[in-house]
Design an enzyme around this catalytic site. Structure first.
Site, PDB file in Angstrom:
ATOM      1  N   SER A   1       0.816  -1.235   0.046  1.00 24.83           N
ATOM      2  CA  SER A   1       0.119   0.009   0.055  1.00 24.83           C
ATOM      3  C   SER A   1       0.959   1.222   0.153  1.00 24.83           C
ATOM      4  O   SER A   1       0.273   2.289   0.232  1.00 24.83           O
ATOM      5  CB  SER A   1      -1.116   0.003   1.272  1.00 24.83           C
ATOM      6  OG  SER A   1      -0.113   0.094   2.488  1.00 24.83           O
TER       7      SER A   1
ATOM      8  N   HIS B   1     -43.816  18.762  -4.834  1.00 24.85           N
ATOM      9  CA  HIS B   1     -43.782  17.970  -6.017  1.00 24.85           C
ATOM     10  C   HIS B   1     -43.479  18.743  -7.230  1.00 24.85           C
ATOM     11  O   HIS B   1     -43.946  18.189  -8.290  1.00 24.85           O
ATOM     12  CB  HIS B   1     -45.241  17.303  -5.960  1.00 24.85           C
ATOM     13  CG  HIS B   1     -45.833  16.636  -4.847  1.00 24.85           C
ATOM     14  ND1 HIS B   1     -45.308  15.467  -4.585  1.00 24.85           N
ATOM     15  CD2 HIS B   1     -46.377  17.081  -3.832  1.00 24.85           C
ATOM     16  CE1 HIS B   1     -45.873  15.047  -3.308  1.00 24.85           C
ATOM     17  NE2 HIS B   1     -46.756  16.077  -3.033  1.00 24.85           N
TER      18      HIS B   1
ATOM     19  N   SER C   1     -21.805  25.877 -23.841  1.00 24.42           N
ATOM     20  CA  SER C   1     -21.840  24.735 -24.962  1.00 24.42           C
ATOM     21  C   SER C   1     -20.823  24.577 -25.952  1.00 24.42           C
ATOM     22  O   SER C   1     -20.291  25.801 -26.339  1.00 24.42           O
ATOM     23  CB  SER C   1     -23.303  24.722 -25.740  1.00 24.42           C
ATOM     24  OG  SER C   1     -23.407  23.600 -26.548  1.00 24.42           O
TER      25      SER C   1
ATOM     26  N   LYS D   1     -25.956  29.099 -24.742  1.00 20.30           N
ATOM     27  CA  LYS D   1     -26.382  28.473 -23.558  1.00 20.30           C
ATOM     28  C   LYS D   1     -25.262  28.681 -22.517  1.00 20.30           C
ATOM     29  O   LYS D   1     -24.060  28.875 -22.545  1.00 20.30           O
ATOM     30  CB  LYS D   1     -26.373  26.817 -23.922  1.00 20.30           C
ATOM     31  CG  LYS D   1     -27.380  26.422 -24.975  1.00 20.30           C
ATOM     32  CD  LYS D   1     -27.205  25.022 -24.958  1.00 20.30           C
ATOM     33  CE  LYS D   1     -28.129  24.362 -23.979  1.00 20.30           C
ATOM     34  NZ  LYS D   1     -26.960  23.633 -23.119  1.00 20.30           N
TER      35      LYS D   1
ATOM     36  N   ASN E   1     -24.714  26.650 -18.995  1.00 21.17           N
ATOM     37  CA  ASN E   1     -24.807  25.510 -18.166  1.00 21.17           C
ATOM     38  C   ASN E   1     -24.338  25.564 -16.942  1.00 21.17           C
ATOM     39  O   ASN E   1     -23.272  25.919 -16.807  1.00 21.17           O
ATOM     40  CB  ASN E   1     -24.189  24.240 -18.912  1.00 21.17           C
ATOM     41  CG  ASN E   1     -24.659  24.167 -20.540  1.00 21.17           C
ATOM     42  OD1 ASN E   1     -25.876  24.567 -20.898  1.00 21.17           O
ATOM     43  ND2 ASN E   1     -23.968  23.993 -21.149  1.00 21.17           N
TER      44      ASN E   1
ATOM     45  N   GLU F   1     -24.047  20.804 -11.380  1.00 20.19           N
ATOM     46  CA  GLU F   1     -24.475  19.173 -11.731  1.00 20.19           C
ATOM     47  C   GLU F   1     -23.542  18.152 -11.269  1.00 20.19           C
ATOM     48  O   GLU F   1     -23.782  17.122 -10.788  1.00 20.19           O
ATOM     49  CB  GLU F   1     -24.580  19.361 -13.039  1.00 20.19           C
ATOM     50  CG  GLU F   1     -25.493  19.934 -13.973  1.00 20.19           C
ATOM     51  CD  GLU F   1     -25.670  19.910 -15.351  1.00 20.19           C
ATOM     52  OE1 GLU F   1     -26.498  20.678 -15.967  1.00 20.19           O
ATOM     53  OE2 GLU F   1     -24.589  19.453 -15.921  1.00 20.19           O
TER      54      GLU F   1
ATOM     55  N   TYR G   1      -6.879  -7.399  13.858  1.00 21.90           N
ATOM     56  CA  TYR G   1      -6.543  -6.954  12.676  1.00 21.90           C
ATOM     57  C   TYR G   1      -6.778  -7.982  11.347  1.00 21.90           C
ATOM     58  O   TYR G   1      -6.399  -9.009  11.647  1.00 21.90           O
ATOM     59  CB  TYR G   1      -5.093  -6.522  12.460  1.00 21.90           C
ATOM     60  CG  TYR G   1      -4.714  -5.903  11.328  1.00 21.90           C
ATOM     61  CD1 TYR G   1      -5.077  -4.509  11.031  1.00 21.90           C
ATOM     62  CD2 TYR G   1      -3.958  -6.430  10.349  1.00 21.90           C
ATOM     63  CE1 TYR G   1      -4.865  -3.819   9.953  1.00 21.90           C
ATOM     64  CE2 TYR G   1      -3.769  -5.776   9.161  1.00 21.90           C
ATOM     65  CZ  TYR G   1      -4.208  -4.377   8.950  1.00 21.90           C
ATOM     66  OH  TYR G   1      -3.892  -3.956   7.547  1.00 21.90           O
TER      67      TYR G   1
END
Length: 501
Positions: free
Chosen positions: A26, A155, A274, A280, A282, A287, A314
């Site tokens: 590791s 809603h 875009s 556009k 965005n 997101e 362990y």
């Protein structure tokens, strides 16, 4: 032809010293706890010298070697199964066999458990600090837009008018709880396993409380088996981060929808254009913030599955546990910082918000409340207003078909008046003053009337904002105190090391 004995030799040669060595290592992933391991090594060696388990000269030589290894960095370590072994090897290369005394009275089991907790404290503090910045951004938005009316939804349908401040403080409350969860988690991280050895303690008369003090831990995990093997603090941390990521996802989704509807303009720093459609804008960063909730949930699931059913003490499976935590904390901290920046720099379109605040007869509940307050049973008032909503929609459709401009409140009032006649058989004026009905239909008046505790009315929002600011100040003080405590412990450890170097 190869005989059976030759085939056995071939198999042994093929698999000896091969991919299993790399699979076990590791070292590369352990770069994250390189500094933590050096701190743990220093504290342990200082304690061994103070307890007379190693002599001062040996302690000084080992501590000097550790300083040199720190300067050269993780990338200069010799090959090893993990960072702990590699650092010890590097010390022995500099000091000679006496360097191996640094590992007296400990195991890699308690060593790695301590390193993880030592580093994780820093990561959780970073997450805490990010939540404080986000809460401050939300509180600032609330202070600026206490009277900015906007549509509220259930809603995703227009429900009741609220204010931008009320919306922002709803998320501030949620992130406040996320802060509280992380603070509570920090308390359970902040305990030292060092001195537990493999899992059953050591025959040497070590001072576990001293190493805990040198590393800035609040105390020790008393049971040595629990100290070396427990990883529930990892699961708790990842769970708290996942909950924060879920809060962020909801916030991001709201702002994305608001941007789509023209309610808010994101700063260019938090949006993109875009590649083919130049008109556009965005909300890309939000997101990605929204998506981090999935990453965090995956971290919880992966870690839970790794820990599920492990026998006590362990097991090498635990080597695969920590990456879930590191990846989660990195993603969530970054997402929190981005969300804070997006909120702080966004511009709210007050005219658009005001125009949309009454859409879908969103003030209907206020009218029903008014009728009920004037003696009409609420369910009957509800029936009147429900019928009025239907009539208002019909009027709107008719006006649209004819090209006439509908009256925003007047059309609704006409519909309520007609519905009252139909349901009650009496004029609307019998139960409510027309001016009061008109006021209830107005989005700003509707908001102002809902001034109960926690409501959207400006006075109620002012109380919420005051409480939010006060709790934010308290939490910032608590986080600063934790940060200062770690810095002081690090300085104290350095001073002790310097006495030997």
């Amino acid at each position: 032809m190869t005989d059976e004995g030759d085939e056995s030799v071939i198999r042994r040669d093929r698999f000896s010293g091969g991919p299993a060595r790399g699979f076990l290592s590791s070292l590369a992933a352990d770069e994250r706890i390189f500094a933590a391991d050096l701190a743990v090594d220093r504290a342990h060696v200082v304690m061994l010298a103070e307890c007379g388990i190693v002599d001062d000269e040996t302690a000084g030589a080992v501590l000097t070697a550790l300083d040199a290894i720190e300067v050269e960095g993780h990338e200069s370590l010799p090959a090893g199964e993990d960072v702990h072994e590699a650092i010890e090897t590097a010390v022995v290369e500099r000091v000679g066999p006496e360097g191996g005394r640094m590992h007296t009275a400990r195991s890699r089991n308690d060593e790695v458990a301590t390193c993880i907790r030592y580093r994780l404290r820093e990561d959780v503090l970073a997450a805490l600090e990010a939540t404080l910045v986000l809460r401050e951004s939300l509180a600032d938005v609330a202070a600026e837009h206490a009277e900015t009316v906007m549509p509220g939804y259930t809603h995703l349908q227009p429900a009741q008018p609220i204010t931008v401040a009320h919306w922002a403080l709803s998320y501030e409350s949620a992130v406040r709880r996320d802060t509280a969860r992380l603070l509570e988690t920090y308390d359970r991280i902040d305990e030292s396993p060092l001195g537990a050895a493999a899992f059953s303690g050591t025959t040497f008369d070590v001072d576990r409380e001293r190493t805990a003090e040198l590393l800035g831990f609040d105390g020790v995990i008393e049971n040595s088996m629990d100290a070396a093997s427990a990883r529930d603090f990892l699961l708790e941390t990842t769970g708290a981060l996942s909950t924060l990521a879920t809060t962020l996802s909801g916030l991001a989704e709201d702002v994305i929808l608001f941007a789509n509807r023209g309610f808010v303009d994101l700063s260019d720093d938090y949006a993109s254009t875009s590649s083919i459609m130049p008109q556009k804008k965005n909300p890309d960063t939000l997101e990605l913030v929204r998506a981090v909730a999935g990453d965090a949930a995956a971290g919880v699931q992966g870690l839970t599955t790794t820990l599920k059913g492990l026998p006590r003490a362990y097991n090498r499976d635990l080597q695969r546990a920590t990456p879930h935590v590191w990846e989660t904390v990195d993603a969530v901290v970054e997402a929190t910082e981005v969300a804070a920046g997006a909120v702080a720099t966004a511009e709210w379109n007050e005219d658009v918000l005001a125009a949309e605040a009454g859409a879908g007869f969103s003030t209907a509940t206020g009218v029903a409340d008014l009728l009920a307050a004037n003696g009409l049973p609420f369910r009957t008032a509800h029936e009147v207003v429900a019928l009025a909503a239907e009539k208002s929609a019909e009027r709107g459709s008719a006006n649209n078909a004819s090209g006439d401009e509908p009256r925003a409140n007047g059309a609704d009032y006409d519909a309520i008046e007609a519905a009252a006649e139909e349901v009650l058989g009496e004029p609307l004026e019998t139960y409510a003053d027309p001016a009061a009905v008109e006021a209830a239909l107005d989005p700003a008046e509707s908001v102002a009337s809902r001034d109960s505790t926690g409501g959207p009315a400006p006075d109620a929002v002012a109380d919420q904002l005051e409480a939010a600011r006060a709790t934010l100040a308290d939490d910032r003080e608590a986080v600063d105190a934790l940060r200062t405590s770690l810095e002081e412990a690090n300085a104290a450890l350095r001073e002790e090391v310097n006495a030997y170097v």
